[in-house]
Scaffold this motif. Structure first.
Motif, PDB file in Angstrom:
ATOM      1  N   ILE A 198      -5.304  -1.489   6.470  1.00 50.34           N
ATOM      2  CA  ILE A 198      -6.545  -2.266   6.594  1.00 50.34           C
ATOM      3  C   ILE A 198      -6.984  -2.879   5.263  1.00 50.34           C
ATOM      4  CG2 ILE A 198      -8.160  -0.338   6.243  1.00 50.34           C
ATOM      5  CD1 ILE A 198      -9.722  -1.686   8.703  1.00 50.34           C
ATOM      6  N   GLY A 199      -6.549  -2.294   4.158  1.00 52.84           N
ATOM      7  CA  GLY A 199      -6.892  -2.874   2.857  1.00 52.84           C
ATOM      8  C   GLY A 199      -5.730  -3.567   2.185  1.00 52.84           C
ATOM      9  N   ALA A 200      -4.648  -3.775   2.924  1.00 56.23           N
ATOM     10  CA  ALA A 200      -3.404  -4.255   2.321  1.00 56.23           C
ATOM     11  C   ALA A 200      -3.444  -5.709   1.868  1.00 56.23           C
ATOM     12  CB  ALA A 200      -2.231  -4.053   3.278  1.00 56.23           C
ATOM     13  N   ILE A 201      -4.434  -6.481   2.289  1.00 56.37           N
ATOM     14  CA  ILE A 201      -4.473  -7.881   1.851  1.00 56.37           C
ATOM     15  C   ILE A 201      -4.567  -7.998   0.333  1.00 56.37           C
ATOM     16  CG2 ILE A 201      -6.986  -8.100   2.074  1.00 56.37           C
ATOM     17  CD1 ILE A 201      -6.506 -11.030   2.915  1.00 56.37           C
ATOM     18  N   VAL A 202      -5.100  -6.976  -0.316  1.00 59.44           N
ATOM     19  CA  VAL A 202      -5.270  -7.067  -1.772  1.00 59.44           C
ATOM     20  C   VAL A 202      -3.945  -7.161  -2.514  1.00 59.44           C
ATOM     21  CG1 VAL A 202      -7.456  -5.806  -1.662  1.00 59.44           C
ATOM     22  CG2 VAL A 202      -5.345  -4.560  -2.173  1.00 59.44           C
ATOM     23  N   LYS A 203      -2.836  -6.758  -1.883  1.00 58.22           N
ATOM     24  CA  LYS A 203      -1.552  -6.719  -2.582  1.00 58.22           C
ATOM     25  C   LYS A 203      -0.745  -8.016  -2.456  1.00 58.22           C
ATOM     26  CE  LYS A 203       1.478  -5.006   1.128  1.00 58.22           C
ATOM     27  NZ  LYS A 203       2.377  -3.919   1.564  1.00 58.22           N
ATOM     28  N   PHE A 204      -1.118  -8.902  -1.549  1.00 59.70           N
ATOM     29  CA  PHE A 204      -0.227 -10.016  -1.229  1.00 59.70           C
ATOM     30  C   PHE A 204      -0.204 -11.089  -2.307  1.00 59.70           C
ATOM     31  CE2 PHE A 204      -0.661  -8.181   3.016  1.00 59.70           C
ATOM     32  CZ  PHE A 204       0.674  -8.120   3.372  1.00 59.70           C
TER      33      PHE A 204
ATOM     34  N   HIS B  38      -7.933 -20.036   2.300  1.00 58.73           N
ATOM     35  CA  HIS B  38      -8.850 -19.141   3.020  1.00 58.73           C
ATOM     36  C   HIS B  38      -8.532 -17.681   2.730  1.00 58.73           C
ATOM     37  CE1 HIS B  38     -11.166 -17.227   6.182  1.00 58.73           C
ATOM     38  NE2 HIS B  38     -10.055 -16.625   6.589  1.00 58.73           N
ATOM     39  N   TRP B  39      -7.254 -17.293   2.853  1.00 59.86           N
ATOM     40  CA  TRP B  39      -6.897 -15.890   2.689  1.00 59.86           C
ATOM     41  C   TRP B  39      -6.964 -15.446   1.236  1.00 59.86           C
ATOM     42  CZ3 TRP B  39      -7.851 -13.275   6.620  1.00 59.86           C
ATOM     43  CH2 TRP B  39      -7.635 -13.786   7.904  1.00 59.86           C
ATOM     44  N   GLU B  40      -6.788 -16.364   0.306  1.00 59.47           N
ATOM     45  CA  GLU B  40      -7.015 -16.018  -1.099  1.00 59.47           C
ATOM     46  C   GLU B  40      -8.485 -15.705  -1.338  1.00 59.47           C
ATOM     47  OE1 GLU B  40      -3.596 -18.230  -3.743  1.00 59.47           O
ATOM     48  OE2 GLU B  40      -5.312 -19.444  -3.088  1.00 59.47           O
ATOM     49  N   GLY B  41      -9.358 -16.447  -0.672  1.00 61.86           N
ATOM     50  CA  GLY B  41     -10.787 -16.155  -0.782  1.00 61.86           C
ATOM     51  C   GLY B  41     -11.139 -14.808  -0.191  1.00 61.86           C
ATOM     52  N   VAL B  42     -10.562 -14.498   0.967  1.00 62.53           N
ATOM     53  CA  VAL B  42     -10.779 -13.183   1.578  1.00 62.53           C
ATOM     54  C   VAL B  42     -10.235 -12.092   0.671  1.00 62.53           C
ATOM     55  CG1 VAL B  42     -10.140 -11.694   3.507  1.00 62.53           C
ATOM     56  CG2 VAL B  42     -10.759 -14.090   3.931  1.00 62.53           C
ATOM     57  N   GLN B  43      -9.065 -12.320   0.105  1.00 59.83           N
ATOM     58  CA  GLN B  43      -8.455 -11.338  -0.793  1.00 59.83           C
ATOM     59  C   GLN B  43      -9.379 -11.025  -1.978  1.00 59.83           C
ATOM     60  OE1 GLN B  43      -5.121 -12.502  -3.457  1.00 59.83           O
ATOM     61  NE2 GLN B  43      -3.939 -10.950  -2.336  1.00 59.83           N
ATOM     62  N   GLU B  44      -9.934 -12.056  -2.572  1.00 60.40           N
ATOM     63  CA  GLU B  44     -10.822 -11.857  -3.713  1.00 60.40           C
ATOM     64  C   GLU B  44     -12.076 -11.087  -3.304  1.00 60.40           C
ATOM     65  OE1 GLU B  44     -12.203 -11.558  -7.366  1.00 60.40           O
ATOM     66  OE2 GLU B  44     -10.209 -12.280  -6.784  1.00 60.40           O
ATOM     67  N   LYS B  45     -12.582 -11.380  -2.123  1.00 54.52           N
ATOM     68  CA  LYS B  45     -13.766 -10.686  -1.619  1.00 54.52           C
ATOM     69  C   LYS B  45     -13.481  -9.198  -1.407  1.00 54.52           C
ATOM     70  CE  LYS B  45     -16.943 -10.700   2.349  1.00 54.52           C
ATOM     71  NZ  LYS B  45     -17.286 -11.395   3.626  1.00 54.52           N
ATOM     72  N   ILE B  46     -12.336  -8.884  -0.794  1.00 55.47           N
ATOM     73  CA  ILE B  46     -11.980  -7.487  -0.545  1.00 55.47           C
ATOM     74  C   ILE B  46     -11.706  -6.768  -1.858  1.00 55.47           C
ATOM     75  CG2 ILE B  46     -10.316  -5.955   0.603  1.00 55.47           C
ATOM     76  CD1 ILE B  46     -12.188  -7.403   2.523  1.00 55.47           C
ATOM     77  N   ARG B  47     -11.037  -7.441  -2.786  1.00 57.44           N
ATOM     78  CA  ARG B  47     -10.768  -6.829  -4.090  1.00 57.44           C
ATOM     79  C   ARG B  47     -12.062  -6.500  -4.826  1.00 57.44           C
ATOM     80  NH1 ARG B  47      -5.855 -10.644  -6.517  1.00 57.44           N
ATOM     81  NH2 ARG B  47      -4.112  -9.513  -5.531  1.00 57.44           N
ATOM     82  N   SER B  48     -13.014  -7.415  -4.776  1.00 59.79           N
ATOM     83  CA  SER B  48     -14.265  -7.201  -5.504  1.00 59.79           C
ATOM     84  C   SER B  48     -15.077  -6.054  -4.912  1.00 59.79           C
ATOM     85  CB  SER B  48     -15.094  -8.488  -5.507  1.00 59.79           C
ATOM     86  OG  SER B  48     -15.528  -8.825  -4.195  1.00 59.79           O
TER      87      SER B  48
ATOM     88  N   TYR C 107     -13.631  -3.440  -2.784  1.00 54.40           N
ATOM     89  CA  TYR C 107     -12.916  -2.185  -2.575  1.00 54.40           C
ATOM     90  C   TYR C 107     -11.848  -1.877  -3.615  1.00 54.40           C
ATOM     91  CZ  TYR C 107     -15.125  -2.572   1.998  1.00 54.40           C
ATOM     92  OH  TYR C 107     -16.046  -2.703   3.018  1.00 54.40           O
ATOM     93  N   GLY C 108     -11.591  -2.799  -4.527  1.00 50.33           N
ATOM     94  CA  GLY C 108     -10.579  -2.564  -5.551  1.00 50.33           C
ATOM     95  C   GLY C 108      -9.354  -3.433  -5.356  1.00 50.33           C
ATOM     96  N   ALA C 109      -8.607  -3.600  -6.430  1.00 47.83           N
ATOM     97  CA  ALA C 109      -7.471  -4.515  -6.425  1.00 47.83           C
ATOM     98  C   ALA C 109      -6.151  -3.853  -6.064  1.00 47.83           C
ATOM     99  CB  ALA C 109      -7.338  -5.180  -7.797  1.00 47.83           C
ATOM    100  N   GLU C 110      -6.147  -2.521  -5.942  1.00 44.07           N
ATOM    101  CA  GLU C 110      -4.929  -1.814  -5.559  1.00 44.07           C
ATOM    102  C   GLU C 110      -4.973  -1.488  -4.069  1.00 44.07           C
ATOM    103  OE1 GLU C 110      -2.320  -1.275  -7.455  1.00 44.07           O
ATOM    104  OE2 GLU C 110      -3.306  -2.284  -9.143  1.00 44.07           O
ATOM    105  N   GLU C 111      -3.835  -1.671  -3.402  1.00 45.83           N
ATOM    106  CA  GLU C 111      -3.780  -1.476  -1.953  1.00 45.83           C
ATOM    107  C   GLU C 111      -4.252  -0.086  -1.530  1.00 45.83           C
ATOM    108  OE1 GLU C 111      -0.424  -1.345   1.635  1.00 45.83           O
ATOM    109  OE2 GLU C 111       0.192  -1.622  -0.453  1.00 45.83           O
ATOM    110  N   HIS C 112      -3.738   0.954  -2.199  1.00 51.54           N
ATOM    111  CA  HIS C 112      -4.098   2.314  -1.816  1.00 51.54           C
ATOM    112  C   HIS C 112      -5.593   2.562  -2.042  1.00 51.54           C
ATOM    113  CE1 HIS C 112      -2.302   6.374  -0.951  1.00 51.54           C
ATOM    114  NE2 HIS C 112      -3.554   6.684  -1.224  1.00 51.54           N
TER     115      HIS C 112
ATOM    116  N   ILE D 286     -12.092   1.926   2.301  1.00 55.60           N
ATOM    117  CA  ILE D 286     -12.494   1.513   3.646  1.00 55.60           C
ATOM    118  C   ILE D 286     -12.489   2.696   4.597  1.00 55.60           C
ATOM    119  CG2 ILE D 286     -11.854   0.091   5.631  1.00 55.60           C
ATOM    120  CD1 ILE D 286     -10.820  -2.005   3.612  1.00 55.60           C
ATOM    121  N   LEU D 287     -11.475   3.555   4.502  1.00 55.76           N
ATOM    122  CA  LEU D 287     -11.432   4.745   5.357  1.00 55.76           C
ATOM    123  C   LEU D 287     -12.632   5.645   5.092  1.00 55.76           C
ATOM    124  CD1 LEU D 287      -7.618   5.621   5.252  1.00 55.76           C
ATOM    125  CD2 LEU D 287      -8.886   4.534   7.105  1.00 55.76           C
TER     126      LEU D 287
END
Length: 218
Positions: free
Chosen positions: A51-57, A78-88, A90-95, A101-102
């Motif tokens: 669920i948080g894996a977008i940060v790694k792509f 679009h997905w780069e924008g989502v990636q930046e939002k999730i990174r900011s 929840y963090g920039a590392e997938e794990h 999120i869990l």
């Protein structure tokens, strides 16, 4: 909250949605045949494991070439924008992102399994007494970017995509142990049950994937 609503809430890309649904259908199918397995826990963990894996792509396709087919070029901004939002958030590392999120969802049991997953942990997984962990790891190993694969096909797919990265980070020697260990895991899980590895295929999980969109996960 249904799976569909959860994925929308966390802006999970379509390719990760479908991957998690496939892994969940495979994991649940296997768990229902294994005594002592918790099929609901396996299902929930599989539905959330990326669920948080977008940060790694890498949207330049340099290290994630499968994205070339999964994410059309015109959708990348679009997905780069989502990636930046999730990174900011929840963090920039997938794990790290998935763990956060869990925790936010109160999924402690799922997080305990997630934190032990990974091919680099295969020896520990093989020796574990937690059959749910073993099932989730195996289910993830059976699903490639475009559908269900045999273990041998999935290993070949992974080696083709990640061999350069393994060599660069000095873990190529660990990767050499993956085939033997994954096949051991498969043999363990299917021993004495009324299900064969070849019974798990796209055709056998398609109907369940359709149902899982409306599964109440939170």
């Amino acid at each position: 909250m249904t799976v569909r609503e959860l994925y929308e809430r966390y802006q999970v890309p379509p390719w990760l949605q479908l991957h998690q649904l496939r892994v969940a259908a495979v994991g649940e199918m296997l768990a229902k045949h294994i005594q002592g397995a918790d099929s609901r826990l396996v299902l929930s963990t599989c539905l959330l494991h990326d669920i948080g894996a977008i940060v790694k792509f890498d949207f330049t396709y340099t290290t994630h070439s499968a994205l070339r087919s999964l994410c059309p070029p015109d959708e990348i901004p679009h997905w780069e924008g989502v990636q930046e939002k999730i990174r900011s958030r929840y963090g920039a590392e997938e794990h790290e992102a998935t763990d956060a999120i869990l925790d936010e969802l109160g999924k402690g049991a799922e997080r305990r399994i997630f934190d032990q997953l990974g091919l680099r942990n295969m020896m520990q997984i093989l020796m574990s007494e937690d059959v749910n962990l073993q099932i989730v790891q195996y289910a993830d190993m059976r699903v490639g970017p475009f559908g269900v694969l045999s273990v041998q096909e999935r290993l070949a797919d992974g080696a083709a995509r990640y061999a350069a990265a393994w060599k660069e980070d000095g873990t190529a020697h660990i990767a050499d142990t993956f085939p033997v260990n994954v096949l051991k895991l498969e043999e363990m899980l299917f021993s004495g049950i009324d299900l064969n590895p070849e019974d798990i295929a796209d055709a056998s999980i398609t109907a369940r994937i359709g149902e899982l969109w409306d599964y109440a996960i939170a």
